[in-house]
Design an enzyme around this catalytic site. Structure first.
Site, PDB file in Angstrom:
ATOM      1  N   HIS A  41      96.590  43.900  44.591  1.00 12.38           N
ATOM      2  CA  HIS A  41      96.217  45.280  44.292  1.00 12.38           C
ATOM      3  C   HIS A  41      97.326  46.280  44.646  1.00 12.38           C
ATOM      4  O   HIS A  41      97.149  47.473  44.429  1.00 12.38           O
ATOM      5  CB  HIS A  41      94.945  45.631  45.072  1.00 12.38           C
ATOM      6  CG  HIS A  41      95.166  45.558  46.554  1.00 12.38           C
ATOM      7  ND1 HIS A  41      95.418  44.368  47.205  1.00 12.38           N
ATOM      8  CD2 HIS A  41      95.226  46.525  47.501  1.00 12.38           C
ATOM      9  CE1 HIS A  41      95.617  44.618  48.489  1.00 12.38           C
ATOM     10  NE2 HIS A  41      95.500  45.915  48.702  1.00 12.38           N
ATOM     11  N   ASP A  42      98.420  45.812  45.234  1.00 10.25           N
ATOM     12  CA  ASP A  42      99.503  46.722  45.626  1.00 10.25           C
ATOM     13  C   ASP A  42     100.680  46.665  44.658  1.00 10.25           C
ATOM     14  O   ASP A  42     101.643  47.423  44.815  1.00 10.25           O
ATOM     15  CB  ASP A  42     100.030  46.365  47.026  1.00 10.25           C
ATOM     16  CG  ASP A  42      99.024  46.655  48.111  1.00 10.25           C
ATOM     17  OD1 ASP A  42      98.233  47.600  47.949  1.00 10.25           O
ATOM     18  OD2 ASP A  42      99.025  45.928  49.126  1.00 10.25           O
ATOM     19  N   ASP A  57      95.180  42.664  57.252  1.00  7.21           N
ATOM     20  CA  ASP A  57      96.081  43.660  56.695  1.00  7.21           C
ATOM     21  C   ASP A  57      97.297  43.876  57.615  1.00  7.21           C
ATOM     22  O   ASP A  57      97.132  44.026  58.835  1.00  7.21           O
ATOM     23  CB  ASP A  57      95.279  44.962  56.578  1.00  7.21           C
ATOM     24  CG  ASP A  57      95.944  45.998  55.717  1.00  7.21           C
ATOM     25  OD1 ASP A  57      96.130  45.736  54.519  1.00  7.21           O
ATOM     26  OD2 ASP A  57      96.263  47.088  56.240  1.00  7.21           O
ATOM     27  N   ASN A  94      75.129  49.629  39.835  1.00  6.23           N
ATOM     28  CA  ASN A  94      74.289  50.840  39.871  1.00  6.23           C
ATOM     29  C   ASN A  94      74.764  51.937  38.925  1.00  6.23           C
ATOM     30  O   ASN A  94      74.202  53.036  38.913  1.00  6.23           O
ATOM     31  CB  ASN A  94      74.148  51.374  41.312  1.00  6.23           C
ATOM     32  CG  ASN A  94      75.478  51.898  41.852  1.00  6.23           C
ATOM     33  OD1 ASN A  94      76.501  51.874  41.152  1.00  6.23           O
ATOM     34  ND2 ASN A  94      75.485  52.370  43.084  1.00  6.23           N
ATOM     35  N   ASP A 132      88.296  41.591  54.473  1.00  6.72           N
ATOM     36  CA  ASP A 132      89.606  42.161  54.771  1.00  6.72           C
ATOM     37  C   ASP A 132      89.493  42.818  56.153  1.00  6.72           C
ATOM     38  O   ASP A 132      88.617  43.647  56.368  1.00  6.72           O
ATOM     39  CB  ASP A 132      89.941  43.221  53.713  1.00  6.72           C
ATOM     40  CG  ASP A 132      91.406  43.318  53.407  1.00  6.72           C
ATOM     41  OD1 ASP A 132      92.190  43.348  54.371  1.00  6.72           O
ATOM     42  OD2 ASP A 132      91.777  43.385  52.218  1.00  6.72           O
ATOM     43  N   ASP A 156      77.472  53.814  38.737  1.00  4.14           N
ATOM     44  CA  ASP A 156      78.184  55.024  39.176  1.00  4.14           C
ATOM     45  C   ASP A 156      79.672  54.979  38.835  1.00  4.14           C
ATOM     46  O   ASP A 156      80.443  55.831  39.249  1.00  4.14           O
ATOM     47  CB  ASP A 156      77.981  55.263  40.684  1.00  4.14           C
ATOM     48  CG  ASP A 156      78.612  54.160  41.542  1.00  4.14           C
ATOM     49  OD1 ASP A 156      79.091  53.160  40.969  1.00  4.14           O
ATOM     50  OD2 ASP A 156      78.621  54.294  42.779  1.00  4.14           O
ATOM     51  N   ASP A 192      79.978  46.667  38.283  1.00  5.45           N
ATOM     52  CA  ASP A 192      79.199  47.820  38.754  1.00  5.45           C
ATOM     53  C   ASP A 192      77.726  47.602  38.432  1.00  5.45           C
ATOM     54  O   ASP A 192      77.345  47.537  37.272  1.00  5.45           O
ATOM     55  CB  ASP A 192      79.731  49.071  38.028  1.00  5.45           C
ATOM     56  CG  ASP A 192      79.001  50.336  38.440  1.00  5.45           C
ATOM     57  OD1 ASP A 192      78.259  50.300  39.438  1.00  5.45           O
ATOM     58  OD2 ASP A 192      79.180  51.358  37.745  1.00  5.45           O
ATOM     59  N   GLU A 207      98.586  39.254  56.171  1.00  2.00           N
ATOM     60  CA  GLU A 207      99.535  39.901  55.268  1.00  2.00           C
ATOM     61  C   GLU A 207     100.753  40.253  56.116  1.00  2.00           C
ATOM     62  O   GLU A 207     100.758  41.252  56.829  1.00  2.00           O
ATOM     63  CB  GLU A 207      98.951  41.168  54.654  1.00  2.00           C
ATOM     64  CG  GLU A 207      99.901  41.789  53.646  1.00  2.00           C
ATOM     65  CD  GLU A 207      99.703  43.291  53.424  1.00  2.00           C
ATOM     66  OE1 GLU A 207     100.271  43.808  52.457  1.00  2.00           O
ATOM     67  OE2 GLU A 207      99.019  43.949  54.219  1.00  2.00           O
ATOM     68  N   ASP A 241      80.476  47.316  42.874  1.00  2.74           N
ATOM     69  CA  ASP A 241      79.735  47.258  44.141  1.00  2.74           C
ATOM     70  C   ASP A 241      79.324  45.821  44.452  1.00  2.74           C
ATOM     71  O   ASP A 241      79.543  44.909  43.645  1.00  2.74           O
ATOM     72  CB  ASP A 241      78.521  48.197  44.085  1.00  2.74           C
ATOM     73  CG  ASP A 241      77.751  48.064  42.782  1.00  2.74           C
ATOM     74  OD1 ASP A 241      77.572  46.921  42.326  1.00  2.74           O
ATOM     75  OD2 ASP A 241      77.356  49.101  42.200  1.00  2.74           O
TER      76      ASP A 241
HETATM   77  C1  GLC Z   1      98.168  46.728  52.935  1.00  7.11           C
HETATM   78  C2  GLC Z   1      97.201  46.866  51.782  1.00  7.11           C
HETATM   79  C3  GLC Z   1      97.461  48.170  51.083  1.00  7.11           C
HETATM   80  C4  GLC Z   1      97.237  49.302  52.049  1.00  7.11           C
HETATM   81  C5  GLC Z   1      98.051  49.098  53.327  1.00  7.11           C
HETATM   82  C6  GLC Z   1      97.547  49.974  54.429  1.00  7.11           C
HETATM   83  O1  GLC Z   1      99.470  46.619  52.522  1.00  7.11           O
HETATM   84  O2  GLC Z   1      97.319  45.762  50.945  1.00  7.11           O
HETATM   85  O3  GLC Z   1      96.673  48.338  49.956  1.00  7.11           O
HETATM   86  O4  GLC Z   1      97.606  50.509  51.468  1.00  7.11           O
HETATM   87  O5  GLC Z   1      97.993  47.789  53.820  1.00  7.11           O
HETATM   88  O6  GLC Z   1      96.331  49.506  54.908  1.00  7.11           O
END
Ligand code: GLC
Length: 515
Positions: free
Chosen positions: A316-317, A199, A27, A102, A29, A25, A254, A33
């Site tokens: 991240h999922d 995605d 800035n 992404d 907040d 980060d 993905e 970023d």
């Molecule tokens: C993908 C992303 C996930 C998101 C989903 C909808 O699986 O990795 O984080 O919630 O798509 O875009």
């Protein structure tokens, strides 16, 4: 390495997933970023990765952490602006790092101007940019697990959403949608981005009959099962577009279907994805039997010299690998050796190089409606609070052991997780066998996973002990331990045993001056 210049860069690098809101980060907040990321590029260069994949940074109401986009061709002010992104591209390129964005083609935000128009009336010219029906079917959505259809009061029809109701699915059968999304790709490619992580790309094509799916009755969501020929046609169009650009721009999909064979089909005849994620290894428990099967399956579905696999053990999922494997640091280190020595391009999720565990969220600190906050916690840079996040308290609580695991604490220590990752990455870069060589399983005790990586001029043997006790791993000839996950006995003659939850990379003893 010599003789590999004809291979595209994406087969030779390790890719690092940056989750921008939790990276750094600038800035103050409390949300990471782009300027924060730019300031840490030297850290990533020193780590030894070759490319960054940036999770979404586009303008968004953030119902799904930026995967609900309301403008594909701008940057959300939370993260900075287009000038910051341009600077990020040039600063990354200056350091020899590639940058992937992404691309979220399946759905927009319900606040996207296209959807606002589409829902305004049945007669609107953008009505068929989305998928409207008088009657819903039984399809189920991901994240909240509810129906994939929501009723629109104004226009008196249901619209389709494979994720949250705030994420309506686009209608890719409409050529105007296809053209608009092609324009989005060109916008970023022209700015110099090196490719995209796409995605849920397998969700684009929908069953044209809209028949009920019996698997939804059994609790499945469409995201896990949707697999339609039309998605392949769309992908061929995206691939043609990307192939017009120089310098090996890349499409990484993905494909969230839990079948490696189905995932491999999305590479087409080398005219669809360049690479896809493959989730069975990410779902696998810490068990050599399961990993052996996953890896054999990849070898079977991705024959040498055609499709190139990928490996990811966190994102991240999902829960972080250390948390999934029970918290043990020895296992986490052995898993790092596994991830970085298989055949294919590995992905490191930010913070795994620090052995972070999932953060604990409470009802008060929970942000994600899908309960995926655990792995999304801010990265600790400094030992002392506020751990390199000056200003407002970060948007999620720090993970456990924040001071011990901070970058500053690990940087100077060779035995640290960060030290191990740096060493593994440099070893992979310097070894043709490890980066692009063949993979061949070796016979071993069932609790071990052993394999040989080899190219015409180079060779390594890797052995991972999943067990809590030592096992013998006898080898013909003399071998040197190049890297050991616990940093013991490196550069020494390998004695034919692998300790509990230890992983080793071995190379042939070259001359008699070596021990
Ligand atoms: C993908 C992303 C996930 C998101 C989903 C909808 O699986 O990795 O984080 O919630 O798509 O875009």
């Amino acid at each position: 390495m010599s003789g590999v210049h004809h291979l595209p860069w994406w087969k030779q690098v390790v890719i690092y997933q940056v989750y921008p809101r939790s990276f750094a980060d600038a800035n103050g907040d409390g949300i990471g970023d782009l300027p924060g990321l730019i300031a840490k590029l030297d850290y990533l260069k020193a780590l030894g990765v070759g490319a960054l994949w940036l999770s979404p940074v586009y303008p968004s109401p953030m119902c799904d952490a930026g995967y609900d986009i309301c403008d594909y061709m701008d940057i959300d002010p939370l993260f900075g602006n287009l000038a910051d992104l341009d600077l990020l591209i040039s600063e990354a390129h200056k350091r020899g790092l590639k940058l992937l964005m992404d691309f979220v083609p399946n759905h927009t935000s319900d606040q996207h101007p296209w959807f606002i128009e589409s829902r305004a009336s049945r007669a609107n010219s953008r009505r068929d940019w989305y998928i409207w029906r008088d009657q819903p079917n039984n399809w189920r959505a991901s994240i909240d697990g509810g129906s994939a259809w929501s009723w629109d009061e104004v226009s008196q029809q249901y619209y389709l959403h494979f994720f949250l109701p705030q994420q309506p699915d686009l209608n890719w059968h409409n050529p105007r949608v296809v053209e608009a999304m092609h324009q989005v790709l060109r916008f970023w490619l022209d700015r110099g981005v090196d490719g995209f992580r796409i995605d849920v790309v397998h969700c684009i094509g929908k069953d044209p009959t809209f028949a009920d799916d019996p698997r939804c009755l059994a609790g499945e969501t469409m995201v896990r099962i949707n697999d339609q020929p039309y998605s392949h046609e769309v992908l061929r169009g995206l691939r043609r577009l990307v192939d017009h650009y120089p310098d090996d721009r890349v499409l990484i999909g993905e494909v969230n279907i839990r079948s490696t064979a189905q995932v491999a089909a999305y590479y087409g005849a080398s005219d669809e994805l360049h690479m896809s994620f493959n989730f069975p290894p990410l779902d696998a428990p810490w068990d050599p039997v399961v990993f052996r099967l996953c890896i054999r399956e990849v070898k079977g579905c991705f024959p040498s010299h055609s499709a190139w696999p990928t490996w990811a053990l966190s994102n991240h999922d999902n829960s972080r690998l250390r948390s999934r494997y029970g918290g043990s640091l020895r296992r986490t280190h052995a898993a790092a050796v596994l991830l970085l020595t298989l055949r294919g391009t590995p992905f490191i999720f930010q913070g795994d190089e620090l052995a972070l565990e999932d953060t604990q969220v409470t009802a008060q600190t929970r942000v994600d409606p899908g309960g995926r906050d655990g792995s999304r916690a801010p990265l600790p840079w400094k030992i002392n609070a506020p751990h390199g996040w000056p200003g407002k308290t970060p948007w999620l609580p720090f993970p456990p052991d924040v001071s011990t695991l901070a970058v500053e604490a690990q940087e100077a220590i060779a035995e640290s997780t960060l030290g191990l990752y740096r060493c593994l990455l440099s070893c992979r870069r310097e070894s043709e066998a490890l980066s692009i060589g063949e993979w061949e399983e070796l016979p071993s005790h069932p609790q071990l996973l052993a394999y040989r990586r080899h190219s015409h001029s180079d060779e390594r043997i890797i052995c991972i002990n999943f067990d809590q006790v030592e096992h013998a791993f006898p080898l013909a000839g003399q071998w040197i331990t190049q890297i050991s996950s616990d940093r013991q006995s490196e550069k020494e003659l390998f004695k034919g045993t692998v300790a509990a939850e230890q992983a080793v990379i071995l190379r042939r003893r070259e001359n008699h001056h070596e021990q």
